[in-house]
Design an enzyme around this catalytic site. Structure first.
Site, short mmCIF file in Angstrom:
data_model
loop_
_atom_site.label_atom_id
_atom_site.label_comp_id
_atom_site.label_asym_id
_atom_site.label_seq_id
_atom_site.Cartn_x
_atom_site.Cartn_y
_atom_site.Cartn_z
N HIS A 1 -21.51 -27.96 -15.87
CA HIS A 1 -22.89 -27.46 -15.99
C HIS A 1 -23.74 -28.11 -14.91
O HIS A 1 -23.69 -29.32 -14.74
CB HIS A 1 -23.47 -27.81 -17.36
CG HIS A 1 -24.91 -27.43 -17.48
ND1 HIS A 1 -25.32 -26.13 -17.66
CD2 HIS A 1 -26.04 -28.18 -17.40
CE1 HIS A 1 -26.64 -26.10 -17.71
NE2 HIS A 1 -27.11 -27.33 -17.56
N ALA B 1 -4.26 -6.52 -1.05
CA ALA B 1 -3.41 -7.40 -0.25
C ALA B 1 -2.69 -8.43 -1.13
O ALA B 1 -1.52 -8.73 -0.92
CB ALA B 1 -4.25 -8.12 0.82
N ASP C 1 0.80 -1.22 0.00
CA ASP C 1 0.00 0.00 0.00
C ASP C 1 0.83 1.28 0.00
O ASP C 1 0.32 2.34 -0.35
CB ASP C 1 -0.93 0.03 1.22
CG ASP C 1 -2.02 -1.02 1.15
OD1 ASP C 1 -2.11 -1.74 0.13
OD2 ASP C 1 -2.78 -1.14 2.12
#
Length: 185
Positions: A164, A40, A32
């Protein structure tokens, strides 16, 4: 930072080079406090790469394949470039979208909000970006990150068998939509 001479940018972030080195000898920065998204998982990838570099190995982070996720309802996730970025770069591309309202699993979950959009190079069909708004977008984006990391085409995703009923079928259908040949919409 000023007392030791650490260089900051105009926004107050620590300036680093492509390998996360600061302007100070033997000082690295990640996460950061440096350029890029405050995610993160981006910081973790940078940390691993820096540790590898310090150990004399070749650490690598592909910032174009870091997934972005917003944990809202509906979830939003994307990887790669947006249509606006491709247009600004003058890159020719094709786009395919598939709505969750046409996906059997989303209907069974009662959550048909959103869609998957896939952007591919107009000439090579290489996937340039994928954007998902809808159920479990944070989970679905992983397939697209892998595909982009291996420079897959939308055709590659279109030809992979997806379970599916599953939400991942919407990714396959968006890939099919790049070539205007969806199966279920």
């Amino acid at each position: 930072p000023e007392t030791v001479g650490l260089k900051l940018d105009e926004r107050g972030a620590i300036v680093v080079d492509d390998e996360c080195r600061t302007n100070l000898p033997n000082v690295w920065a990640i996460g950061d406090v440096v350029r890029g998204p405050m995610l993160a998982h981006k910081a973790e990838e940078e940390g691993v790469a820096v540790a590898e570099r310090i150990a004399g190995q070749h650490g690598h982070v592909n910032f174009n394949t870091i997934p972005w996720v917003i944990y809202t309802n509906p979830e939003i996730a994307w990887v790669g470039q947006t249509e606006e970025q491709l247009k600004a770069a003058g890159r020719a591309y094709k786009a395919g979208t598939f709505p969750f309202m046409a996906n059997g699993r989303a209907r069974a979950l009662g959550d048909t909000t959103g869609m998957v959009k896939m952007l591919a190079d107009a000439a090579t069909d290489e996937i340039l970006g994928v954007h998902i708004v809808g159920p479990f977008a944070s989970e679905l984006i992983a397939e697209c990150v892998v595909a982009m990391e291996f420079r897959a085409s939308s055709e590659d995703i279109a030809r992979i068998c997806h379970a599916h009923p599953s939400l991942s079928e919407a990714t396959k259908e968006a890939a099919l939509a790049v070539d205007k040949r969806t199966l279920n919409f």
